[in-house]
Design an enzyme around this catalytic site. Structure first.
Site, PDB file in Angstrom:
ATOM      1  N   ASP A 110      43.283  45.765  27.405  1.00  0.00           N
ATOM      2  CA  ASP A 110      43.884  45.903  28.436  1.00  0.00           C
ATOM      3  C   ASP A 110      45.570  45.528  27.749  1.00  0.00           C
ATOM      4  O   ASP A 110      45.739  45.266  26.588  1.00  0.00           O
ATOM      5  CB  ASP A 110      44.064  45.138  29.694  1.00  0.00           C
TER       6      ASP A 110
ATOM      7  N   GLU B 260      40.355  43.661  38.812  1.00  0.00           N
ATOM      8  CA  GLU B 260      40.311  42.713  39.923  1.00  0.00           C
ATOM      9  C   GLU B 260      39.416  42.992  40.851  1.00  0.00           C
ATOM     10  O   GLU B 260      38.755  44.122  41.088  1.00  0.00           O
ATOM     11  CB  GLU B 260      41.961  42.741  40.506  1.00  0.00           C
TER      12      GLU B 260
ATOM     13  N   HIS C  71      37.606  38.498  37.480  1.00  0.00           N
ATOM     14  CA  HIS C  71      37.666  39.769  36.578  1.00  0.00           C
ATOM     15  C   HIS C  71      37.338  39.716  35.121  1.00  0.00           C
ATOM     16  O   HIS C  71      37.151  38.699  34.442  1.00  0.00           O
ATOM     17  CB  HIS C  71      39.155  40.007  36.810  1.00  0.00           C
TER      18      HIS C  71
ATOM     19  N   ASP D 207      39.113  34.492  39.193  1.00  0.00           N
ATOM     20  CA  ASP D 207      38.539  35.680  40.374  1.00  0.00           C
ATOM     21  C   ASP D 207      37.457  36.363  40.236  1.00  0.00           C
ATOM     22  O   ASP D 207      37.044  37.373  40.294  1.00  0.00           O
ATOM     23  CB  ASP D 207      39.835  36.352  40.844  1.00  0.00           C
TER      24      ASP D 207
END
Ligand code: F6R
Length: 262
Positions: free
Chosen positions: A67, A143, A138, A136
């Site tokens: 990313d 997400e 990810h 979370d």
């Protein structure tokens, strides 16, 4: 899913680096997927040491990063390209032509994402993909709620991710709100996936990813369906796993049959 629990971050990082080194020695033009963030820093440090002291050769290795922040230029100190140069690439003999990182300044985002996927395919697919995990759950910047079949695309970052990443910026306002990320489906096509997690703050996400149901709420849980995943944890990140003792037992038995490192 193979779960390897190390006594410390240092041990965990070295074990992950060893796995990548074995891959690169077996196949010198390996395609390696890379992650940024704090977690893989120890692995990159050890790989750079292996290059320096043991001649680990990256001349033919091709890399694809997961990313990049959208809107940051490659020379921005918080861009992932800058991060990769500083923390890994400039310490090994990799050919810059073989380094691929999503373009955070792409004018035509969609075309640039399609091109990124095509260049992974043209390279023959990813042999080994390194991943961290967010609090979370990810992977990449997929997400909660991201499709488990998603491909490389622009993604709006969750508030939790923005505040977690604020530590790298002068203020919260400076943290980009978007990133270009490989999708869960893109990651899933890697032949071997290596997930790293360290610290108690990751222990809930780790537990849900490994022992919880497969759900878009924890995109890392999709890895349960992949045929070849190795998870490297330190004790703190492994602390909430229900079957922690069993995973350790399995690893000790692998040593008995000489499969400890493979
Ligand atoms: C980074 C990435 C993210 C991080 C994750 C954990 O390229 O894709 O998924 O791996 O946010 O970050 P750290 O390691 O900083 O806790």
């Amino acid at each position: 899913m193979r779960i390897r629990i190390a006594s410390s971050y240092f041990e965990m990082s070295n074990a992950a680096a060893k796995l990548i080194a074995v891959q690169v020695r077996r196949k010198p033009d390996s395609v390696v997927g890379l992650a940024t963030g704090s977690t893989p820093l120890g692995t990159y440090r050890e790989l750079a040491r292996m290059h320096r002291d043991e001649g680990l050769d990256f001349a033919e290795v091709r890399t694809f990063n997961l990313d990049e922040y959208y809107g940051l230029a490659p020379d921005h100190p918080q861009s992932y390209r800058y991060f990769m140069n500083e923390n890994f690439l400039r310490h090994v003999n990799i050919n810059p032509k073989n380094v691929h990182i999503p373009n955070g300044l792409a004018k035509d985002i969609e075309a640039s994402c399609v091109e990124y996927e095509a260049s992974i395919r043209d390279a023959g697919g990813i042999d080994v993909q390194l991943l961290g995990i967010g609090r979370d759950g990810h992977i990449g910047f997929n997400e909660p709620g991201s499709s488990l079949g998603s491909r490389t695309r622009l993604k709006t970052l969750a508030q939790e991710t923005i505040s977690d990443n604020a530590r790298f910026f002068k203020s919260l306002d400076e943290v980009p709100r978007f990133a270009i990320t490989m999708g869960v489906g893109t990651i899933f096509e890697a032949r071997h996936i290596v997930l790293l997690a360290s610290g108690v703050e990751k222990s809930d996400a780790v537990k849900l990813a490994i022992e919880g149901p497969v759900t878009t709420e924890i995109t890392a849980s999709a890895l349960q369906l992949h045929p070849r995943v190795t998870v490297f944890l330190d004790e703190a990140a492994a602390e909430k796993l229900k079957r922690k003792d069993y995973y350790k037992y399995v690893e000790s038995m692998r040593q008995v049959v000489g499969q400890g490192d493979v």
